[in-house]
Design a protein around this motif. Sequence first.
Motif, PDB file in Angstrom:
ATOM      1  N   SER A 161       0.829  -1.215   0.000  1.00 16.96           N
ATOM      2  CA  SER A 161       0.000   0.000   0.000  1.00 16.96           C
ATOM      3  C   SER A 161       0.852   1.250   0.000  1.00 16.96           C
ATOM      4  N   LEU A 162       1.868   1.268   0.836  1.00 16.89           N
ATOM      5  CA  LEU A 162       2.745   2.434   0.890  1.00 16.89           C
ATOM      6  C   LEU A 162       3.493   2.604  -0.427  1.00 16.89           C
ATOM      7  N   ALA A 163       3.977   1.516  -0.996  1.00 15.12           N
ATOM      8  CA  ALA A 163       4.688   1.588  -2.277  1.00 15.12           C
ATOM      9  C   ALA A 163       3.782   2.141  -3.362  1.00 15.12           C
ATOM     10  N   PHE A 164       2.531   1.710  -3.387  1.00 13.92           N
ATOM     11  CA  PHE A 164       1.577   2.191  -4.386  1.00 13.92           C
ATOM     12  C   PHE A 164       1.336   3.693  -4.222  1.00 13.92           C
ATOM     13  N   LYS A 165       1.151   4.148  -2.997  1.00 17.76           N
ATOM     14  CA  LYS A 165       0.880   5.571  -2.741  1.00 17.76           C
ATOM     15  C   LYS A 165       2.073   6.450  -3.106  1.00 17.76           C
ATOM     16  N   LEU A 166       3.287   5.938  -2.936  1.00 19.52           N
ATOM     17  CA  LEU A 166       4.488   6.738  -3.198  1.00 19.52           C
ATOM     18  C   LEU A 166       4.946   6.676  -4.653  1.00 19.52           C
ATOM     19  N   SER A 167       4.427   5.730  -5.420  1.00  9.54           N
ATOM     20  CA  SER A 167       4.914   5.575  -6.792  1.00  9.54           C
ATOM     21  C   SER A 167       4.668   6.854  -7.585  1.00  9.54           C
ATOM     22  N   GLY A 168       5.714   7.311  -8.231  1.00  8.05           N
ATOM     23  CA  GLY A 168       5.640   8.510  -9.047  1.00  8.05           C
ATOM     24  C   GLY A 168       5.816   9.822  -8.298  1.00  8.05           C
ATOM     25  N   MET A 169       5.854   9.809  -6.981  1.00 14.00           N
ATOM     26  CA  MET A 169       5.980  11.052  -6.209  1.00 14.00           C
ATOM     27  C   MET A 169       7.418  11.496  -6.034  1.00 14.00           C
ATOM     28  N   MET A 170       8.304  10.546  -5.881  1.00 12.96           N
ATOM     29  CA  MET A 170       9.714  10.826  -5.666  1.00 12.96           C
ATOM     30  C   MET A 170      10.473   9.863  -6.561  1.00 12.96           C
ATOM     31  N   GLY A 171      11.769  10.004  -6.659  1.00 10.50           N
ATOM     32  CA  GLY A 171      12.576   9.130  -7.497  1.00 10.50           C
ATOM     33  C   GLY A 171      12.340   7.659  -7.224  1.00 10.50           C
ATOM     34  N   LYS A 172      13.349   6.884  -7.337  1.00 13.64           N
ATOM     35  CA  LYS A 172      13.261   5.444  -7.120  1.00 13.64           C
ATOM     36  C   LYS A 172      13.074   5.167  -5.628  1.00 13.64           C
ATOM     37  N   ILE A 173      12.020   4.417  -5.321  1.00 13.18           N
ATOM     38  CA  ILE A 173      11.700   4.112  -3.921  1.00 13.18           C
ATOM     39  C   ILE A 173      11.602   2.604  -3.752  1.00 13.18           C
ATOM     40  N   ARG A 174      12.215   2.120  -2.687  1.00 14.89           N
ATOM     41  CA  ARG A 174      12.077   0.712  -2.304  1.00 14.89           C
ATOM     42  C   ARG A 174      11.603   0.690  -0.862  1.00 14.89           C
ATOM     43  N   ILE A 175      10.798  -0.305  -0.553  1.00 16.39           N
ATOM     44  CA  ILE A 175      10.269  -0.449   0.799  1.00 16.39           C
ATOM     45  C   ILE A 175      10.492  -1.887   1.232  1.00 16.39           C
ATOM     46  N   CYS A 176      10.978  -2.041   2.453  1.00  6.01           N
ATOM     47  CA  CYS A 176      11.217  -3.375   2.991  1.00  6.01           C
ATOM     48  C   CYS A 176      11.023  -3.325   4.498  1.00  6.01           C
ATOM     49  N   ASN A 177      11.224  -4.458   5.144  1.00  5.31           N
ATOM     50  CA  ASN A 177      11.277  -4.432   6.600  1.00  5.31           C
ATOM     51  C   ASN A 177      12.722  -4.710   7.025  1.00  5.31           C
ATOM     52  N   THR A 178      12.994  -4.585   8.290  1.00  9.06           N
ATOM     53  CA  THR A 178      14.369  -4.663   8.790  1.00  9.06           C
ATOM     54  C   THR A 178      15.053  -5.968   8.400  1.00  9.06           C
ATOM     55  N   SER A 179      14.337  -7.061   8.472  1.00 11.21           N
ATOM     56  CA  SER A 179      14.965  -8.358   8.197  1.00 11.21           C
ATOM     57  C   SER A 179      15.324  -8.562   6.727  1.00 11.21           C
ATOM     58  N   SER A 180      14.715  -7.804   5.827  1.00 12.19           N
ATOM     59  CA  SER A 180      15.016  -7.978   4.399  1.00 12.19           C
ATOM     60  C   SER A 180      15.840  -6.822   3.822  1.00 12.19           C
ATOM     61  N   ILE A 181      16.469  -6.037   4.665  1.00  5.45           N
ATOM     62  CA  ILE A 181      17.209  -4.856   4.221  1.00  5.45           C
ATOM     63  C   ILE A 181      18.427  -5.211   3.360  1.00  5.45           C
ATOM     64  N   GLN A 182      19.025  -6.343   3.601  1.00  8.42           N
ATOM     65  CA  GLN A 182      20.272  -6.698   2.913  1.00  8.42           C
ATOM     66  C   GLN A 182      20.140  -6.635   1.394  1.00  8.42           C
ATOM     67  N   SER A 183      19.044  -7.118   0.864  1.00  2.24           N
ATOM     68  CA  SER A 183      18.884  -7.165  -0.591  1.00  2.24           C
ATOM     69  C   SER A 183      18.503  -5.815  -1.202  1.00  2.24           C
ATOM     70  N   THR A 184      18.248  -4.814  -0.376  1.00  5.80           N
ATOM     71  CA  THR A 184      17.789  -3.526  -0.896  1.00  5.80           C
ATOM     72  C   THR A 184      18.802  -2.392  -0.760  1.00  5.80           C
ATOM     73  N   LEU A 185      19.913  -2.629  -0.084  1.00  4.47           N
ATOM     74  CA  LEU A 185      20.916  -1.588   0.116  1.00  4.47           C
ATOM     75  C   LEU A 185      21.696  -1.309  -1.159  1.00  4.47           C
ATOM     76  N   LEU A 186      22.030  -0.051  -1.392  1.00  5.07           N
ATOM     77  CA  LEU A 186      22.836   0.370  -2.523  1.00  5.07           C
ATOM     78  C   LEU A 186      24.201  -0.314  -2.504  1.00  5.07           C
ATOM     79  N   LEU A 187      24.796  -0.384  -1.325  1.00  6.43           N
ATOM     80  CA  LEU A 187      26.091  -1.040  -1.139  1.00  6.43           C
ATOM     81  C   LEU A 187      26.245  -1.409   0.320  1.00  6.43           C
ATOM     82  N   LYS A 188      27.213  -2.224   0.612  1.00  5.60           N
ATOM     83  CA  LYS A 188      27.474  -2.642   1.998  1.00  5.60           C
ATOM     84  C   LYS A 188      28.758  -1.961   2.455  1.00  5.60           C
ATOM     85  N   LEU A 189      28.653  -1.103   3.469  1.00  2.99           N
ATOM     86  CA  LEU A 189      29.825  -0.437   4.027  1.00  2.99           C
ATOM     87  C   LEU A 189      30.576  -1.388   4.942  1.00  2.99           C
ATOM     88  N   VAL A 190      31.857  -1.192   5.009  1.00  3.86           N
ATOM     89  CA  VAL A 190      32.698  -2.003   5.894  1.00  3.86           C
ATOM     90  C   VAL A 190      33.198  -1.131   7.019  1.00  3.86           C
TER      91      VAL A 190
END
Length: 190
Positions: A161-190
Motif C-alpha cells: 500500500s505504501l509503495a503504491f501511494k508513493l509511486s511517481g511522487m519521488m525518485g526510485k523508492i524501495r520499501i522493505c522491513n528490517t529483516s530484508s534490508i540486505q537485498s535492498t541496500l545500494l552497497l554494503k559499508l565495511v
Amino acid sequence: MINLNEFKETIRHKDSKDGISEGCSFLAFKIDDNGLSQHLGFKNGQINQTDYFLINNELTKVQFIELTDLSEHINECIFAESMLRSNTDSFSTILNKSPKHAVKLVNSKIWSEVLGELKNKWMGSIAVLERYCRREQYEQDLQYSLLIVLKNNADSRQIESLAFKLSGMMGKIRICNTSSIQSTLLLKLV
C-alpha cells in the motif's frame, strides 16, 4: 574535506515505547541527529531528513534510508479506504458526499500525513547532500533513491500500500522491513 566515516553507524530503528530495539548489522552514514546535516550547519529541526544515507564510490548514486514504524498509520489508512470502497453509507453520510468523493478525501487527507512526512524527508535529505557536494566541490549530478525500512512486524499489505501511494511522487523508492534490508541496500559499508 569531510570524512564521512565519522558518521558511520549501524542501521537501527529508534527504540519503541516498550524499549524494544530493532536493527541490523549493516552500516550507513548518519544524516540526522548529530549526523552529517549538523556538521554542515543545519540545526536540529531546521529541515526534515532521513536517518541514514549511502553513497557509492564513484559519487554518482545516493540512497537515503528512512527507518520508520508507520504500521499503525498505514493500517488506519488501509482500513478507511476499504470502508469507503465497500460503499457503506456511513462515511458518505458523515461527509455528506458521494463515496467517490469520500475515497478521494481519504487519499488526500488521511494519507497526507504519512506521505507529506516522507516527501519532506526526501527533499531535506537532498538539500543536505547537495550542500555536502558543494563543500567537497563535486560537480556531477547525483542520482537519488529512497529506501523505507519498516519494522519487522509490518505485513506485506502495508508495504504494498505504501509503495503504491508513493509511486511517481519521488525518485526510485524501495520499501522493505528490517529483516530484508540486505537485498535492498545500494552497497554494503565495511
